[in-house]
Design a protein around this motif. Structure first.
Motif, PDB file in Angstrom:
ATOM      1  N   LYS A  44      -3.774  12.908  -0.371  1.00 51.14           N
ATOM      2  CA  LYS A  44      -2.754  13.743   0.280  1.00 51.14           C
ATOM      3  C   LYS A  44      -1.342  13.199   0.058  1.00 51.14           C
ATOM      4  N   GLN A  45      -1.234  11.908  -0.165  1.00 51.95           N
ATOM      5  CA  GLN A  45       0.096  11.332  -0.383  1.00 51.95           C
ATOM      6  C   GLN A  45       0.742  11.865  -1.654  1.00 51.95           C
ATOM      7  N   PHE A  46      -0.060  12.403  -2.574  1.00 50.61           N
ATOM      8  CA  PHE A  46       0.481  12.915  -3.833  1.00 50.61           C
ATOM      9  C   PHE A  46       0.760  14.414  -3.791  1.00 50.61           C
ATOM     10  N   ASP A  47       0.387  15.084  -2.697  1.00 49.97           N
ATOM     11  CA  ASP A  47       0.548  16.532  -2.620  1.00 49.97           C
ATOM     12  C   ASP A  47       2.006  16.965  -2.488  1.00 49.97           C
ATOM     13  N   ASN A  48       2.767  16.288  -1.673  1.00 50.66           N
ATOM     14  CA  ASN A  48       4.157  16.679  -1.434  1.00 50.66           C
ATOM     15  C   ASN A  48       5.103  15.633  -1.998  1.00 50.66           C
ATOM     16  N   PRO A  49       5.550  15.825  -3.231  1.00 48.93           N
ATOM     17  CA  PRO A  49       6.480  14.847  -3.790  1.00 48.93           C
ATOM     18  C   PRO A  49       7.807  14.899  -3.038  1.00 48.93           C
ATOM     19  N   GLN A  50       8.553  13.838  -3.187  1.00 48.02           N
ATOM     20  CA  GLN A  50       9.850  13.744  -2.530  1.00 48.02           C
ATOM     21  C   GLN A  50      10.730  14.919  -2.938  1.00 48.02           C
ATOM     22  N   ALA A  81      -7.203  11.428   2.523  1.00 44.04           N
ATOM     23  CA  ALA A  81      -5.925  10.899   3.011  1.00 44.04           C
ATOM     24  C   ALA A  81      -5.161  10.216   1.881  1.00 44.04           C
ATOM     25  N   TYR A  82      -5.879   9.499   1.025  1.00 50.27           N
ATOM     26  CA  TYR A  82      -5.228   8.848  -0.116  1.00 50.27           C
ATOM     27  C   TYR A  82      -4.637   9.892  -1.063  1.00 50.27           C
ATOM     28  N   LEU A  95      -7.612   2.283  -1.867  1.00 54.45           N
ATOM     29  CA  LEU A  95      -7.706   2.930  -0.570  1.00 54.45           C
ATOM     30  C   LEU A  95      -7.206   2.038   0.561  1.00 54.45           C
ATOM     31  N   LEU A  96      -7.382   0.742   0.419  1.00 49.48           N
ATOM     32  CA  LEU A  96      -6.905  -0.175   1.457  1.00 49.48           C
ATOM     33  C   LEU A  96      -5.401  -0.425   1.371  1.00 49.48           C
ATOM     34  N   GLU A  97      -4.802  -0.212   0.204  1.00 49.23           N
ATOM     35  CA  GLU A  97      -3.355  -0.408   0.053  1.00 49.23           C
ATOM     36  C   GLU A  97      -2.564   0.671   0.792  1.00 49.23           C
ATOM     37  N   TYR A  98      -3.072   1.889   0.798  1.00 47.53           N
ATOM     38  CA  TYR A  98      -2.373   2.997   1.449  1.00 47.53           C
ATOM     39  C   TYR A  98      -2.778   3.031   2.918  1.00 47.53           C
ATOM     40  N   GLU A  99      -1.796   3.037   3.800  1.00 48.25           N
ATOM     41  CA  GLU A  99      -2.046   2.911   5.230  1.00 48.25           C
ATOM     42  C   GLU A  99      -2.867   4.076   5.787  1.00 48.25           C
ATOM     43  N   GLY A 100      -2.626   5.285   5.311  1.00 52.67           N
ATOM     44  CA  GLY A 100      -3.341   6.447   5.824  1.00 52.67           C
ATOM     45  C   GLY A 100      -4.825   6.415   5.526  1.00 52.67           C
ATOM     46  N   SER A 101      -5.198   5.912   4.374  1.00 49.07           N
ATOM     47  CA  SER A 101      -6.615   5.886   4.011  1.00 49.07           C
ATOM     48  C   SER A 101      -7.314   4.599   4.442  1.00 49.07           C
ATOM     49  N   SER A 102      -6.559   3.547   4.675  1.00 47.02           N
ATOM     50  CA  SER A 102      -7.200   2.273   5.027  1.00 47.02           C
ATOM     51  C   SER A 102      -7.894   2.347   6.382  1.00 47.02           C
ATOM     52  N   VAL A 103      -7.361   3.142   7.302  1.00 49.06           N
ATOM     53  CA  VAL A 103      -7.986   3.285   8.624  1.00 49.06           C
ATOM     54  C   VAL A 103      -9.388   3.885   8.471  1.00 49.06           C
ATOM     55  N   TYR A 104      -9.486   4.957   7.692  1.00 51.24           N
ATOM     56  CA  TYR A 104     -10.785   5.612   7.506  1.00 51.24           C
ATOM     57  C   TYR A 104     -11.738   4.739   6.692  1.00 51.24           C
TER      58      TYR A 104
END
Length: 156
Positions: free
Chosen positions: A129-135, A126-127, A49-58
């Motif tokens: 969510k990064q997997f919801d929309n693949p490239q 938030a963590y 959770l701390l590695e991913y910027e979106g979830s580290s804030v929360y």
């Protein structure tokens, strides 16, 4: 021919793998963290959770709220002892501030505990969510088979 079929099967199987999302379930003593079906430790979940910027804030907000919760819990314990001491005094000699302090620490405690749970949930969402929309790519590989054999086709 056999190599091509094996390669095609492996490619199709491996291309369907998705990233691993985090889940949390309440355990007997503490929460249990899972990365898909595999149970991981709290320390591993925290590092993810701390590695991913979106979830580290929360997660950092959760840690702050948790610390403030434990500090207010100590204050609540002190207010509880003070209230019990005041209740053991004679009726005309009791202090009203003790039960009011206890009530105040209960409210503050509830606020910090709610904030801890809310930010923990937001961090995990938030963590994940990064997997919801693949490239999105302009093409994709599609396995095809016809009278000429098996192969891969680019579909635009």
């Amino acid at each position: 021919m056999f190599r091509r079929i094996v390669f095609l099967l492996l490619f199709c199987c491996l291309s369907q793998l998705s990233a691993q999302e985090l889940s949390v379930f309440p355990g007997f003593w503490a929460d249990e963290y899972f990365q898909d079906e595999v149970q991981i430790t709290r320390k591993e979940a925290k590092s993810l959770l701390l590695e991913y910027e979106g979830s580290s804030v929360y997660w950092k907000k959760k840690a702050t709220n948790e610390t403030l919760y434990y500090l207010s819990l100590v204050a609540q314990l002190g207010a509880t002892f003070w209230t019990v001491d005041q209740l053991s005094n004679e009726e005309g000699n009791r202090d009203v501030a003790a039960p009011l302090t206890l009530l105040g620490t209960l409210v503050i405690n509830a606020i910090f505990l709610t904030g801890t749970a809310k930010n923990k949930k937001k961090a995990i969402l938030a963590y994940n969510k990064q997997f919801d929309n693949p490239q999105k790519t302009a093409f994709r590989l599609v396995p095809v088979g016809n009278s000429n054999g098996l192969g891969l086709a680019l579909k635009f």
